[in-house]
Design an enzyme around this catalytic site. Sequence first.
Site, mmCIF file in Angstrom:
data_model
loop_
_atom_site.group_PDB
_atom_site.id
_atom_site.type_symbol
_atom_site.label_atom_id
_atom_site.label_comp_id
_atom_site.label_asym_id
_atom_site.label_seq_id
_atom_site.Cartn_x
_atom_site.Cartn_y
_atom_site.Cartn_z
ATOM 1 N N TYR A 109 42.066 38.060 33.415
ATOM 2 C CA TYR A 109 41.439 38.304 34.709
ATOM 3 C C TYR A 109 42.404 39.086 35.574
ATOM 4 C CZ TYR A 109 39.179 37.428 39.221
ATOM 5 O OH TYR A 109 38.567 37.568 40.442
ATOM 6 N N ASP B 235 50.400 42.497 34.853
ATOM 7 C CA ASP B 235 49.778 41.797 35.976
ATOM 8 C C ASP B 235 50.468 40.445 36.137
ATOM 9 O OD1 ASP B 235 48.306 40.477 37.816
ATOM 10 O OD2 ASP B 235 46.351 40.846 36.887
ATOM 11 N N LYS C 163 49.589 35.988 44.990
ATOM 12 C CA LYS C 163 49.794 34.547 45.006
ATOM 13 C C LYS C 163 51.140 34.147 45.651
ATOM 14 C CE LYS C 163 46.071 33.758 41.909
ATOM 15 N NZ LYS C 163 45.543 34.349 40.710
HETATM 16 C C1 LIG Z 1 44.510 35.555 40.794
HETATM 17 C C2 LIG Z 1 44.724 36.733 39.954
HETATM 18 C C3 LIG Z 1 44.314 38.022 40.349
HETATM 19 C C4 LIG Z 1 43.477 38.255 41.572
HETATM 20 O O1 LIG Z 1 44.118 37.916 42.751
HETATM 21 P P1 LIG Z 1 43.224 37.632 44.068
HETATM 22 O O2 LIG Z 1 44.244 37.444 45.136
HETATM 23 O O3 LIG Z 1 42.400 36.441 43.752
HETATM 24 O O4 LIG Z 1 42.388 38.851 44.290
HETATM 25 C C5 LIG Z 1 44.673 39.088 39.566
HETATM 26 N N1 LIG Z 1 45.381 38.918 38.429
HETATM 27 C C6 LIG Z 1 45.775 37.710 38.013
HETATM 28 C C7 LIG Z 1 46.588 37.584 36.764
HETATM 29 C C8 LIG Z 1 45.444 36.577 38.745
HETATM 30 O O5 LIG Z 1 45.811 35.376 38.295
#
Ligand SMILES: *Cc1c(COP(=O)(O)O)cnc(C)c1O
Length: 434
Positions: free
Chosen positions: A146, A241, A269
């Site tokens: 994701y 990511d 995060k």
């Molecule tokens: C949470 C997450 C996102 C998206 O971040 P948001 O602040 O919810 O838009 C993207 N990549 C990874 C790996 C994530 O865990």
Amino acid sequence: MNDRYARSKALFAEAQQLIPGGVNSPVRAFRGVGGTPIFFSRGEGAWLFDEDGHRYLDYVLSWGPLLLGHAHPAVVEAIAAQAARGTSFGAPTARETELAALVIQLMPGLEQVRFVNSGTEATMSALRLARAFTGREKILKFSGCYHGHADMLLVQAGSGVATLGLPDSPGVTKGAAANTLTAEYNDLEAVRQIFTAEGEQIAAVIVEPIAANMGFVLPEPGFLEGLQAIAHQYGALLILDEVMTGFRVSPGGAQGLWGLTPDLTCLGKVIGGGLPVGAYAGRREILQLVAPAGPMYQAGTLSGNPLAMAAGLATLRAAFDNGGAPFAAAEASARRLADGIRQLGEEAGVPLQVGQVGTMFGFYFLTQPGVRVTSYAEAKRWVDPSRYARFFWALCERGVYLAPSQFEAGFVSTAHTPEAIDQTLAAMREALRA
Ligand SMILES: *Cc1c(COP(=O)(O)O)cnc(C)c1O
């Protein structure tokens, strides 16, 4: 269901009238575990308090950002002090450079950082940048990973998309999805074949260094290095990511832990300390294409606002203060928890796959012993979400709050003491029996 969650249920009924599905982000609706969501009113340290007056040791931690736990005094103080001086100026502030410097100090592979407001914005912008840099249009991602909800990334996505078992989202145009190629996580051979066929058109490979939006799946040895080698062989970029793993699996994220130097890194995060922040970062040569240094447009009214920067700075400073002792303690607690869960599974004869790196962990209830999940296809095949659902609710009754889905990772904070972990394991032992 009893009335243990009466007030949460009433609040949820009300919310559903005004908010689609009653929530502002899908996994919060508890579809992955059945029942209705618990509404929370307060957090303190490792604890969350619900609207019906129960308390829980929290292993969701707002899905990762709260590395120090809830309402850490240093973060509260930093936010309050900044709020009193103004929350956003729409103009540069010294704090942005301060946080950029701290991020680069922790992740020495980065040379420049651009702050945005969410992980979604970070990945979306990093991909635009990779396309601008390479002059190519295609991207490659992995099933079950994701990367936020940008159109081009809602293809074989993890997190809520996996929890709800959704097909790719309506509203995403064929055009937006057409340039997104996918492979199974850990399948380097598939990546090689895709690059052999159309490598010259691929701008970037984007990957979670630990696949933590389909449960908790580690990269096989050599997978990430192999990806980078293949991408570079064809002139494509590797985008790591680290929105979830950044400052969580080690002070320097997965790249620090495993000695990787991706071309671009996405963060989110933890760097916001519980406020909305994201960032994309990497080599100066690439970042210099971002406006106004270069022609690739990307902007944000609240990007880099001093309130969010203050929360991020306070969080990182407190976690890595004192030679990184608070982070190391949280990591030790996560290990204690994962070891404990593994042992409970063996004791109870329940086949589990348990993983832990740094302050993150995860476990699957497997449908049979002896299998191992290394990809999303295998997760769908070997994992028993109904068993997790029963375990989840049994734990809620015993004051432990895990992610309301089998396909999400767990998080430990610096506020989770060894005693809190032992209390959690005792609750888990009972829950497994029940
Ligand atoms: C949470 C997450 C996102 C998206 O971040 P948001 O602040 O919810 O838009 C993207 N990549 C990874 C790996 C994530 O865990």
